[in-house]
Design a protein around this motif. Sequence first.
Motif, PDB file in Angstrom:
ATOM      1  N   ILE B 181       0.844  -1.201   0.000  1.00 35.07           N
ATOM      2  CA  ILE B 181       0.000   0.000   0.000  1.00 35.07           C
ATOM      3  C   ILE B 181       0.877   1.248   0.000  1.00 35.07           C
ATOM      4  N   LEU B 185       0.854   4.102  -2.777  1.00 31.25           N
ATOM      5  CA  LEU B 185       0.468   5.458  -2.387  1.00 31.25           C
ATOM      6  C   LEU B 185       1.552   6.462  -2.786  1.00 31.25           C
ATOM      7  N   ILE B 188       1.490   7.082  -6.596  1.00 31.50           N
ATOM      8  CA  ILE B 188       0.387   7.928  -7.063  1.00 31.50           C
ATOM      9  C   ILE B 188       0.691   9.383  -6.737  1.00 31.50           C
ATOM     10  N   VAL B 189       1.102   9.628  -5.496  1.00 32.98           N
ATOM     11  CA  VAL B 189       1.371  11.005  -5.091  1.00 32.98           C
ATOM     12  C   VAL B 189       2.507  11.581  -5.938  1.00 32.98           C
ATOM     13  N   VAL B 219      -3.647   0.540  -3.723  1.00 30.44           N
ATOM     14  CA  VAL B 219      -4.229   1.398  -2.694  1.00 30.44           C
ATOM     15  C   VAL B 219      -5.680   1.002  -2.417  1.00 30.44           C
TER      16      VAL B 219
END
Lengths: 256, 554, 102
Positions: B181, B185, B188-189, B219
């Motif tokens: 995860i 995450l 993506i950020v 996610v």
Amino acid sequence: MPDSPAIASSGAATAVETAHAAAHPDYLRHHFESVEQQADTTNFAMWLFLLTEVMFFGGLFMAYLIMRNWYYPAFVEASHHLSIFWGTTNTAVLITSSFTMAMGVWCAETRRKKGLLLSLILTFCLGLVFLCIKGIEWHAEWVQHHVPGLHYSVESFVNPASDPEIYAEYHDRALSPAMALRTEMYFFLYFAMTGMHALHMIVGISILGFMILRARAGSYTNGHVTFVENVGLYWHFVDIIWIFLFPLLYLVSRHG
Amino acid sequence: MSTSTIVRLPDQSTARIPRMNFLSRENGLLSWLLTSDHKRIAILYLISITFFFFVGGALAGLIRLELLTPQSDLMATDTYNKVFTMHGLIMIFFFLVPSVPATIGNFVLPMMVGAKDLALPKINLLSWYLYIVAGGLMLYTMAVGGVDTGWTFTTPLSTHYLNTHVISAGLAVFVAGFSSIFTGLNFIVTIHKMRCPGMTWFRLPLFVWAHYAASLLMVLGTPVLAITLVLVVLERTVHIGVFDPALGGDPLLFQHLFWFYSHPAVYIMILPGMGVISEVISTFSRKRVFGYTAVAFSSVAIAVFGFFVWAHHMFIMGISNYAALVFSLLTMLVAVPSAIKIFNWSFTLYKGSITFETPMLYAIGFLGLFTIGGMTGVFLGTAGTDIHLTETYFVVAHFHFVMVGGMLMAFLAGIHFWWPKITGRMYPEKISQLAAVVTFIGFNLTFFPQFILGMLGMPRRYASYPPEFQILNVFSTAGATVLGVGYLLPVLYLTWSLKYGKIAGNNPWQATGLEWQTQSPPLTENFTRIPIMDHEAYDYEWLENQQQKEVASA
Amino acid sequence: MTEAHEHQRHIVSPKVYLAVFLSLLCLTALTTAASFVELYVFNVVVALAIAVIKAALVVLFFMHVRYSNRLTKLTVASGIFMFCVLVGMTLTDYFTRAWGQW
């Protein structure tokens, strides 16, 4: 705000860093271009994390939905043994703590150190109050032998009159022994959901304690509010979970 | 196909590895264990997943050895159950899921978008530590006796009937899930917020798009697996739960929740591999990927459709026929974006100046094997056919074609492709080409017979089988031996190349990605100046002009 | 990187917070009160509707989504969407399991 050379640790990239030196407070991590980028990024990351939390609790809600439909009578009568008074009080406590948290964020944004401290301490205390009330409720369930897996007893469900107070209020009919066993499923989900929620509260309260110490030293009121904001987001999210748990566990089955 | 190679290495007599780079900057164990540099974390990950790959591979070897003969003679049947369960758990959660994203993705993704690091470097390091904790728990599980539920933790088998170490294995997967995860995450950020000036969404390399799609799945899907495993562990400890039918639970609810993650998980495993293939095919055919936008969106489409098809793992488990119909139809949808990718890669090859360096050999292997794996997936997604084929070796062959033939080939393609960037040195070309060919042959020999075995009805997860299946099983085991050699070779020559490989220079492949426009191995902060993206992705003319300019100014 | 800069941090005034807080308390009182009235199937509907309104208030104001950029709004929406997919697609099985079996 003095520029800290320790932060601009990246050797060759100092050329870029000096170009931004004017807008380069010491809380800006080296790999970001600007404070806005850093704030936006961490804020988005927090939202994504909350997204994973939605799916995490989603599985529990899903299980509750299916099982409530399968064992409707058991879920109805089992839920009668929760205290609506404590449930409502706890909802109010948690909503208030969300409000104080929101005020804390506002104080940090407007650089009010005393206000921030007060808000954080209030939120911290309200969180503890919530857990204490939850503890009182769990204790009541323990006393009534409603903790699944330990010394669970279906007495209250095969013989509702054995619990005179609740019987007086709801006039529950006796469940068949097979259905009465399924009340344990309700309490399993009840403990799993409120327990998981309480676990999130404990994490939140610990972070708040840490923040209170930092805030006393003057952090968060220097314009760098991202951390307070993100903890705020987390705290409100935990509040939202409770906003759904409360009606589902306490309220919807009052009239079976 | 006039040129035989595109490799452009610097003059070896004068070339040097740059004195300042992310490897030489700091020394000592602590500088690695406390690093927040995405490139160093990638290397930590590379070492750890290679370790787990060989643990899982050894277990696979044991399985194939047991299946050499029809009787269960090498090990007891319950030991066999443990061996294939541990093989599955280790390969899926400790190799395939983190393989490309956590190693290659971690290393090159920030450079591809023109950033100095991932958005959350400390979370990135935390993700590696979680992986190590999870790996430790898994090894502990194996040391104390293993678990024999199958990697799917099927209830009520896992919660009620077995006395193996379900709890520690479940916790290991739970923790590994959070590691995944955090990686997703972070990606993506980073992709949203850390792109350099000029790097619009449609100038991103397709590798980045593929990782974006896979990260969405990590996610959104992984938390559901996490809560499911928590419920399994609780059910095992307090003996009350929502999954065991004897206690009023519904085992199908477990299947729904489990496959809600675990079906998208196969796209978590394959999508990053597809990203590697896009980069490699474009570079070694000297052409922009045909239909860039279609390939980019097909990644996202696979991610989105992937969430609507999970019940095709449950056709024979007693779900409603109507639901089976819906899920079967939706499953066909996934074939569309996968086919778009295969066709577009093929069109990229068309009239390209193709050269056959090792990464390209692996990539071409991927095209063939993934196509077979994907097409047989359509058989299994068809509810009627699935009833005959499910729980047979056909399924085993299908997912090994996708996972090993697809993802592992892509992983090796990527490792060879970015090896010069990671280490600054070339791997030896001839022997690595040989390894690619050996892998391809060994793979087909191992898994193609299993399709036939499955069609004939040999069930999976048994230590013994009727004697008439032996000949095909012998082929399969022989193939596994060849495959093992194919995997051992890269470890040997890649290690060798760390010291003796030729100096690679900045851009040995003449590739266009931003990661190639900087020194190899890169600086800790990747770029001396934040780059400005002023051209489209895979623009080989831009690269050509750039080099002419450099020559002119030199 | 336009999306990083179009978003100016909006400071929500305490008055808004107070108003939201009071409405949340009123809604809590309302939902508890409503549970004491026999509404048959609508007990669930009312309770969940009020919960959704409360959650929406928290998300929009306490969590600043009303003043946030499109990306944050999209993240919230995708969370709700994926939860609906999980529940909805699973229910396609549970709802139709008994069909054709009577």
